[in-house]
Design an enzyme around this catalytic site. Structure first.
Site, mmCIF file in Angstrom:
data_model
loop_
_atom_site.group_PDB
_atom_site.id
_atom_site.type_symbol
_atom_site.label_atom_id
_atom_site.label_comp_id
_atom_site.label_asym_id
_atom_site.label_seq_id
_atom_site.Cartn_x
_atom_site.Cartn_y
_atom_site.Cartn_z
ATOM 1 C CE LYS A 1 -32.736 -36.100 -62.422
ATOM 2 N NZ LYS A 1 -34.210 -36.033 -62.349
ATOM 3 C CD GLU B 1 -40.993 -36.905 -56.230
ATOM 4 O OE1 GLU B 1 -40.765 -37.524 -57.281
ATOM 5 O OE2 GLU B 1 -40.117 -36.220 -55.646
ATOM 6 C CD GLU C 1 -33.752 -32.257 -62.985
ATOM 7 O OE1 GLU C 1 -34.001 -32.528 -61.802
ATOM 8 O OE2 GLU C 1 -33.347 -31.139 -63.360
ATOM 9 C CD GLU D 1 -33.168 -27.785 -58.060
ATOM 10 O OE1 GLU D 1 -33.598 -28.945 -57.890
ATOM 11 O OE2 GLU D 1 -32.783 -27.367 -59.167
#
Length: 379
Positions: free
Chosen positions: A120, A176, A220, A357
């Site tokens: 990733k 986050e 992911e 995105e």
């Protein structure tokens, strides 16, 4: 919580606004170039608090410092929205939307190659905007906090990172939590896997349900959860990781999130030490870390403090560190800002969807400034 000292009327050097807590610090005192140096000073009792930010690249100079005064209160940040905002215009966008999709496509080819170590990678793009007059870091913070439903926001004076950052500020509204430690309780809430929200309630619910059921996005997300859980298990006890992610919403995006809890031993790592051990997670870099970081450097160059982490820590080890996303670096003149937005790329990714995105994520930082005509999509 107790206010350590009164808040002065001057511009703050650090703010972390959270729904449950506000931390405001003034004055850049002792400066630390690394997290290890700052953590050692806290453990030795040489300073009572450290605030600031770590850059994306772990070896680059940090913007960590002991403030001259600090206030920590269990209340939301008292944002005051500016009456009149400057007019912003786009100065540069890099890479272009087409080039970003080419970068994503190239990454997908690497990810699909079983001989390549990469699983990733998170690729970002940047928008630079310039205003007709200056905006202060505090004004930008107030604007972002007041337009976030739960009142998230942050401001960091980056001067401690060296001459190149003198007078610059990192300002944003991150959803986050990299790590929070209060007493012996530790929380990390990584986000990975995202979808743009829709204005229509039915379409918005469909977008959320589709994200929650997406095997690509769960794939992911799993990389991040596994890494965070592994780091915490090496340093803490009673690590609890829910088996399935949950939805986390912001005004612009839906995210997959997993709240991971743990218990830290009495002599265990501080919030700052845990943040340094976790950073960079696969949520903002990729996995394995080293090949992902090399590809990012090749395609993007230096990210600076975007996709780093920012927060505070006290001598008892308590503190909170957020991932520095949904943010912009405001120049010393207050008229130029640089914003980034990125997305996690796995083998199942689609370049056009990844471009969309990043478009949605730019909205959190640029939308409140009235920057609407952005080169954020292809014709």
């Amino acid at each position: 919580m107790i206010a350590i000292s009164a808040i002065s009327a001057s511009e703050p050097a650090f703010v972390l606004a959270r729904p449950h807590r506000t931390v405001i610090a003034h004055g850049v005192g002792r400066v630390f170039s690394t997290a290890a140096d700052a953590a050692a000073a806290l453990r030795a009792g040489e300073v009572s608090h450290v605030v600031g930010a770590l850059p994306f690249a772990p070896g680059a100079p940090a913007a960590l410092f002991a403030p001259e005064s600090i206030s920590i209160t269990a209340a939301p940040y008292p944002a005051s929205v500016p009456n009149v905002l400057p007019d912003f215009e786009i100065d540069a966008a890099f890479p272009s939307p087409e080039a970003h999709m080419r970068n994503v496509a190239a990454a997908i080819r690497l990810l699909a190659d079983p001989a390549h170590p990469l699983s990733k990678v998170v690729l970002a793009r940047a928008i630079r905007a310039r205003a007709d007059r200056a905006i202060t870091p505090a004004e930008l913070l107030d604007l972002l906090v007041s337009t976030d439903p739960v009142g998230n926001g942050f401001l960091v004076d980056l001067t401690a990172a060296g001459v190149a950052y003198r007078g610059r500020h990192l300002v944003g509204s991150s959803p986050e939590v990299l790590i929070e430690r209060i007493g012996d309780t530790v929380l990390s809430h990584p986000l990975a896997g995202s979808a743009r929200r829709a204005g229509d309630p039915d379409a918005d619910r469909l977008a959320a349900d589709t994200l929650l059921a997406s095997s690509k996005d769960r794939h992911e997300h799993r990389y991040v959860v596994d890494q965070v859980g592994g780091v915490l298990r090496d340093r803490c006890t009673a690590v609890h990781t829910p088996e399935t992610p949950e939805l986390t919403g912001t005004p612009e995006m839906w995210h997959l999130g997993t709240p991971i809890t743990a218990t830290v031993p009495a002599d265990g790592p501080s919030a700052l030490e845990l943040a340094a051990a976790l950073h960079p997670t696969p949520a903002i870099c990729g996995t394995p870390t080293e090949p992902a970081a090399r590809l990012i450097a090749e395609l993007e160059g230096d990210r600076g403090f975007y996709a780093g982490t920012l927060g505070w820590c006290d001598a008892a080890g308590d503190g909170e560190w957020m991932v520095s996303i949904r943010c912009a670096e405001l120049a010393a003149d207050g008229r130029s800002l640089l914003a980034h937005a990125g997305g996690g790329i796995v083998a199942e990714s689609d370049p056009a969807a990844e471009l969309a995105e990043t478009t949605g994520k730019f909205g959190r930082i640029l939308g409140p400034l009235g920057i609407a005509d952005l080169p954020l999509s292809v014709a």
